[in-house]
Design an enzyme around this catalytic site. Structure first.
Site: not given
Ligand SMILES: Nc1ncnc2c1ncn2[C@@H]1O[C@H](COP(=O)(O)OP(=O)(O)OP(=O)(O)O)[C@@H](O)[C@H]1O
Length: 328
Positions: A40, A154
């Protein structure tokens, strides 16, 4: 995660354009290989270091969101908090924070593997052993964060990745909070809705009441339930916190109803544990991750982790020069 307060319903996102700009921004040091996933708040890219060939993940805040000061500040705070938590084996640390060409990014180690959402969808409910192992490890991460003044806020299956070495690793501290006191934060009530993922949000979090570590433990309880049964602990109006609030008020989240799941009855001791984790009132839950850790270890006969020798825990001291023995 939903953010009813600030997040636009549709985020215009051209990941190819972002990957191209990121390639230029990181050009000297990293090669951008591919998009890993989109959340998101951010899109995450796999990159390779040009000299030592190590793999890393670069999380880029959606450019449209970077124009909102509150969301940009939240993204930077995620970077700072995760950098502070570096060193724990169950937390993905942030190694670098950068910006350029309108992109804001965090550099993390790449965690090869799968998040628990995908894993559950692919394999179905976890064995008792695996579910407890995941809960013990994530609880250790929560304990470390809590001792460093951070609440995750979260915790969802999508924010936990299982790596190739069987470690469960907490990612995405995008909503993490910290308070002024260095340890054990208590966050004040709010007047506006808190962002989060309704299925895993504690009642007090949804109702904008003060929250502390017991709110993260509630989310961990909802995850443990889901790992063991393959079903969400609660079925509120998904994606709509208004519905969730209404349902809490109608007491639809009463844990006693859902804890009757047949897969839970197979494991003596699991129902009281979940009852405590998912209690509507924080006062009826485990007080903190240490208390939960004890209960989990008793239930699983899992030996406690060896604690560091006190001298190792303190800052390393310079080694005194060795006395030479002189022989005539
Ligand atoms: N260090 C990492 N190594 C591999 N995959 C990762 C890593 N960090 C995040 N991801 C993957 O990337 C995708 C998006 O990351 P993340 O959930 O952190 O984004 P976000 O925008 O912060 O999510 P949210 O919608 O929960 O706010 C997820 O599938 C997550 O598992």
């Amino acid at each position: 995660m939903i953010d009813t307060a600030t997040q636009p319903a549709e985020i215009p996102l051209d990941t190819q354009d972002i990957a191209a700009r990121l390639s230029i921004l990181l050009a000297g040091r990293y090669l951008v290989l591919r998009l890993i996933g989109i959340g998101g708040m951010a899109s995450v890219y796999l990159v390779r270091h040009r000299i030592h060939h190590g793999l890393f993940a670069v999380k880029v805040l959606h450019p449209a969101l970077a124009e909102q000061p509150e969301l940009l500040a939240r993204f930077r705070r995620e970077g700072l908090l995760c950098a502070r938590l570096a060193g724990h084996p169950n937390i993905a640390p942030v190694l670098d924070i950068g910006e350029g060409d309108g992109l804001h990014y965090l550099l993390m180690p790449y965690i090869r593997g799968e998040d628990l959402d995908h894993l559950l969808a692919r394999t179905g409910p976890f064995s008792f052993h695996d579910a407890m192992l995941a809960t013990i490890q994530v609880n250790e991460a929560l304990l470390y964060a809590w001792n460093n003044g951070v609440l995750h806020c979260d915790l969802t299956p999508g924010n936990i990745r299982l790596n190739e070495f069987g470690q469960f690793i907490l990612v995405d501290f995008g909503l993490a909070s910290t308070s002024l006191s260095p340890k054990h934060p208590v966050l004040p009530p709010t007047t506006t809705p808190r962002p989060g993922t309704p299925l895993y949000m504690s009642p007090e979090r949804i109702l904008n009441e003060p929250i502390d570590i017991r709110s993260d433990l509630y989310a961990l309880g909802a995850i443990l339930y889901e790992l063991l049964t393959g079903e969400a602990a609660f079925r509120p109006g998904i994606g709509n916190s208004e519905d969730t609030i209404a349902q809490i008020e109608r007491n639809h989240l009463s844990p006693s109803r859902s804890l009757a799941h047949p897969l839970l009855r197979k494991h003596p001791g699991i129902q009281p544990l979940l009852q405590s984790l998912l209690a509507l009132s924080p006062a009826e839950r485990f007080a903190d991750p240490i208390k939960l850790q004890q209960a989990l270890r008793t239930l699983t006969h899992y030996p406690p982790a060896p604690s560091l020798h006190p001298e190792i825990e303190s800052e390393p001291q310079p080694t005194p020069p060795r006395r030479r023995l002189s022989f005539r």
